[in-house]
Design a protein around this motif. Structure first.
Motif, mmCIF file in Angstrom:
data_model
loop_
_atom_site.group_PDB
_atom_site.id
_atom_site.type_symbol
_atom_site.label_atom_id
_atom_site.label_comp_id
_atom_site.label_asym_id
_atom_site.label_seq_id
_atom_site.Cartn_x
_atom_site.Cartn_y
_atom_site.Cartn_z
ATOM 1 N N GLY A 150 1.017 -0.909 0.009
ATOM 2 C CA GLY A 150 0.062 0.160 0.169
ATOM 3 C C GLY A 150 0.814 1.596 -0.100
ATOM 4 O O GLY A 150 0.145 1.980 -0.767
ATOM 5 N N PHE A 151 1.846 1.140 0.715
ATOM 6 C CA PHE A 151 2.616 2.140 1.161
ATOM 7 C C PHE A 151 3.005 3.711 -0.772
ATOM 8 O O PHE A 151 3.431 4.375 -0.619
ATOM 9 C CB PHE A 151 3.598 2.871 2.444
ATOM 10 C CG PHE A 151 4.821 3.686 1.560
ATOM 11 C CD1 PHE A 151 4.331 4.529 2.369
ATOM 12 C CD2 PHE A 151 5.493 3.627 1.500
ATOM 13 C CE1 PHE A 151 5.284 5.503 2.642
ATOM 14 C CE2 PHE A 151 7.104 4.574 1.596
ATOM 15 C CZ PHE A 151 6.527 5.583 1.962
ATOM 16 N N VAL A 152 4.449 1.756 -1.279
ATOM 17 C CA VAL A 152 4.609 2.020 -2.400
ATOM 18 C C VAL A 152 3.763 2.384 -3.397
ATOM 19 O O VAL A 152 4.206 3.431 -4.383
ATOM 20 C CB VAL A 152 5.574 0.770 -2.724
ATOM 21 C CG1 VAL A 152 6.279 0.208 -3.917
ATOM 22 C CG2 VAL A 152 6.789 0.423 -1.646
ATOM 23 N N ILE A 153 2.774 2.098 -3.648
ATOM 24 C CA ILE A 153 1.858 2.171 -4.547
ATOM 25 C C ILE A 153 1.301 3.413 -4.500
ATOM 26 O O ILE A 153 1.395 4.410 -4.864
ATOM 27 C CB ILE A 153 1.029 1.364 -4.295
ATOM 28 C CG1 ILE A 153 1.411 0.055 -5.009
ATOM 29 C CG2 ILE A 153 -0.413 1.758 -5.170
ATOM 30 C CD1 ILE A 153 -0.273 -1.325 -4.868
ATOM 31 N N ALA A 154 0.827 3.196 -3.334
ATOM 32 C CA ALA A 154 0.671 5.311 -3.031
ATOM 33 C C ALA A 154 1.925 6.015 -2.951
ATOM 34 O O ALA A 154 1.775 7.495 -3.880
ATOM 35 C CB ALA A 154 0.308 5.244 -1.185
ATOM 36 N N HIS A 155 2.833 6.273 -3.010
ATOM 37 C CA HIS A 155 4.418 6.922 -3.222
ATOM 38 C C HIS A 155 4.352 7.554 -4.387
ATOM 39 O O HIS A 155 4.576 8.051 -4.743
ATOM 40 C CB HIS A 155 4.958 6.348 -2.403
ATOM 41 C CG HIS A 155 6.349 6.901 -2.325
ATOM 42 N ND1 HIS A 155 7.097 6.776 -3.034
ATOM 43 C CD2 HIS A 155 6.641 8.116 -2.073
ATOM 44 C CE1 HIS A 155 8.129 7.485 -3.157
ATOM 45 N NE2 HIS A 155 7.791 8.705 -2.538
ATOM 46 N N GLN A 156 4.869 6.182 -4.770
ATOM 47 C CA GLN A 156 5.159 6.105 -6.563
ATOM 48 C C GLN A 156 3.710 6.507 -7.675
ATOM 49 O O GLN A 156 4.230 6.969 -8.628
ATOM 50 C CB GLN A 156 5.641 4.440 -7.109
ATOM 51 C CG GLN A 156 6.937 4.494 -6.662
ATOM 52 C CD GLN A 156 7.561 2.852 -6.838
ATOM 53 O OE1 GLN A 156 7.180 2.116 -7.928
ATOM 54 N NE2 GLN A 156 8.858 2.467 -5.699
ATOM 55 N N CYS A 157 2.641 5.984 -6.871
ATOM 56 C CA CYS A 157 1.604 6.321 -8.208
ATOM 57 C C CYS A 157 0.422 7.301 -7.856
ATOM 58 O O CYS A 157 -0.135 8.130 -8.268
ATOM 59 C CB CYS A 157 0.640 5.289 -7.923
ATOM 60 S SG CYS A 157 1.067 3.449 -8.957
ATOM 61 N N GLN A 158 0.719 8.130 -6.567
ATOM 62 C CA GLN A 158 -0.037 9.237 -5.871
ATOM 63 C C GLN A 158 -1.307 9.039 -6.409
ATOM 64 O O GLN A 158 -1.749 10.170 -6.594
ATOM 65 C CB GLN A 158 1.390 10.353 -7.020
ATOM 66 C CG GLN A 158 1.983 10.808 -7.069
ATOM 67 C CD GLN A 158 2.542 11.608 -5.248
ATOM 68 O OE1 GLN A 158 1.873 11.972 -4.449
ATOM 69 N NE2 GLN A 158 3.263 10.605 -4.418
ATOM 70 N N ALA A 159 -1.244 7.916 -5.529
ATOM 71 C CA ALA A 159 -2.699 7.216 -5.549
ATOM 72 C C ALA A 159 -3.539 7.116 -4.181
ATOM 73 O O ALA A 159 -2.424 6.032 -3.456
ATOM 74 C CB ALA A 159 -3.160 5.849 -6.878
#
Length: 142
Positions: free
Chosen positions: A66-75
């Motif tokens: 969740g953290f990496v997806i949110a950070h890298q995708c800005q979502a």
């Protein structure tokens, strides 16, 4: 057992209350260069057999995803599905790293995998699907 923190890692404080509670017990770290999350496994993470509890390992994988997806995708994202394979035991004193790969990004769903590793030893594989939320602030860490 060593308490040293490998070079490149700095303390990481999650944003969710649940993960902050675990951080109080564990002390999470992040290597910003490649978004790897990690921690030194302690007795507090153990099951009745003296190894890291499977539920804790799954929680770490879910939160790292969740953290990496949110950070890298800005979502802003939430877990829609996750499958976990336990491959090797994790013991107190181990330096445990969570490596995330985003496999496919769509407008509504993001597919990703997480590998938990101790040194070069793969201990857990997780495959997950995250749903993109229509929120103002892109956050997620479990």
């Amino acid at each position: 057992m060593t308490d040293s923190i490998p070079t490149g890692f700095a303390p990481w404080r999650p944003s969710s209350a649940f993960m902050q509670h675990l951080d109080d017990l564990s002390g999470f770290y992040r290597r910003a260069a490649d978004d790897v999350l990690a921690l030194r496994v302690g007795q507090v993470h153990g099951n009745m057999h003296g190894m890291a509890h499977g539920g804790f390992l799954a929680t770490l994988a879910d939160s790292a995803l969740g953290f990496v997806i949110a950070h890298q995708c800005q979502a802003s994202v939430v877990t829609a599905q996750m499958s976990v394979e336990y491959l090797n035991a994790v013991m107190p004193g181990d330096w445990l790293e969570a490596h995330v790969t985003i496999d496919k990004r769509g407008k509504r769903l993001i597919y990703a995998t997480c590998r938990l590793q101790v040194d070069d030893r793969l201990v857990l594989k997780a495959s997950a699907v995250f749903a993109v939320r229509q929120a103002a602030t892109p956050t997620s860490d479990g």
